[in-house]
Scaffold this active site. Structure first.
Site, mmCIF file in Angstrom:
data_model
loop_
_atom_site.group_PDB
_atom_site.id
_atom_site.type_symbol
_atom_site.label_atom_id
_atom_site.label_comp_id
_atom_site.label_asym_id
_atom_site.label_seq_id
_atom_site.Cartn_x
_atom_site.Cartn_y
_atom_site.Cartn_z
ATOM 1 C CE LYS A 168 7.609 -3.982 0.406
ATOM 2 N NZ LYS A 168 7.548 -4.252 1.866
ATOM 3 C CB CYS A 192 3.883 -5.434 1.845
ATOM 4 S SG CYS A 192 3.270 -5.009 3.500
ATOM 5 C CD GLU A 233 6.270 -8.112 2.987
ATOM 6 O OE1 GLU A 233 7.208 -7.336 2.729
ATOM 7 O OE2 GLU A 233 5.192 -7.732 3.492
#
Length: 269
Positions: A111, A147, A40
């Site tokens: 995300k 993440c 990321e």
């Protein structure tokens, strides 16, 4: 299928980060990988402005990645920032995007779960995505996650239900007491939850290179790993930058799903 995880440390300079990506992509190809995963925030490290560098998926940064992937005959997965919609209060935002591109592959994932935790508020500057994304490469189906997503099993299950036998998690994990251990635990848990391989690729720990970081921005702890569908860590790094390789055999997923049919047995409540 041979894959590689590139545990790097990005900085503010977008061009420097792109050169770093190309260097590691070439090393991955030289090592026989068909796919390489980057962390990321590969475009720019957290702790810096994101609005001024966000660009669409057909912009120059992503286009250069496509050129590298095409030249090398390699699938590249890397974190970048794309323009997002303004917040309800009119505040401009970006999207935290994973680009997957290479021979026969063109996909992107925004995300979904934003990191509003441990004193950091990603939602202040980032618009969340809404939908799971998978893609096919080398005869395997891959799911994408970023993440903080790793703390939410349902996304990984959704990817598996869409056919994923591998889940990719690109991260720039926040440091702090017990955080590296949580990252390792969660990667293994998501593999067992879904009987998929998990490719957990994080930014390296800046402290290992003498780089001082300020504020609460998550800049990486390292400990990238390849985890089997049984939760076994097959390959792993520590905090320093590095490149690891692993060979993924889909027969291992078949075996896991015969012995541990959690996807078939699960119930919705």
């Amino acid at each position: 299928m041979r894959v590689a995880l590139a545990q790097v440390i990005t900085g503010r300079d977008v061009a420097d980060n792109l050169r770093l990506l190309e260097e590691y992509a070439r090393r991955a190809k030289d090592g026989g990988a068909e796919l390489v995963v980057f962390p990321e925030a590969m475009m720019r490290a957290f702790g810096n402005s994101l609005l001024d560098i966000a660009e669409p998926l057909d912009g120059p940064w992503a286009s250069r990645i496509r050129e590298i992937a095409a030249e090398l005959g390699l699938v590249i997965v890397a974190g970048m920032f794309t323009p997002g919609a303004d917040s309800e209060s009119g505040k401009p935002r970006v999207r935290n995007t994973l680009l997957a591109t290479g021979p026969g592959v063109e996909a992107s994932y925004d995300k979904i779960h934003l990191f509003d935790a441990f004193g950091f508020a990603e939602s202040d500057t980032v618009e969340s995505g809404t939908d799971p994304v998978t893609f096919d490469a080398g005869g395997l189906t891959f799911g994408l996650a970023t993440c903080y997503d790793v703390r939410f099993p349902a996304l990984f299950t959704a990817n598996a239900q869409r056919g994923a036998v591998v889940n990719i998690v690109s991260a720039s994990w926040g440091s702090g007491p017990g955080k590296a251990e949580q990252w390792q635990l969660l990667a293994r848990a998501r593999a067992v939850d879904t009987t998929t391989f998990v490719l957990a690729c994080g930014q390296g720990d800046p402290a290992t290179q003498g780089i001082e970081t300020k504020g609460s921005a998550p800049t990486g702890v390292g400990y990238s790993a390849v985890v089997s569908p049984f939760g076994q860590v097959l390959e792993a790094l520590e905090g320093e930058p590095g490149l690891l390789f692993a060979d993924l055999d889909p027969a291992v997923v078949d075996e896991a799903r015969q012995q541990l049919p959690v996807l078939a047995n699960r119930r919705d409540f």
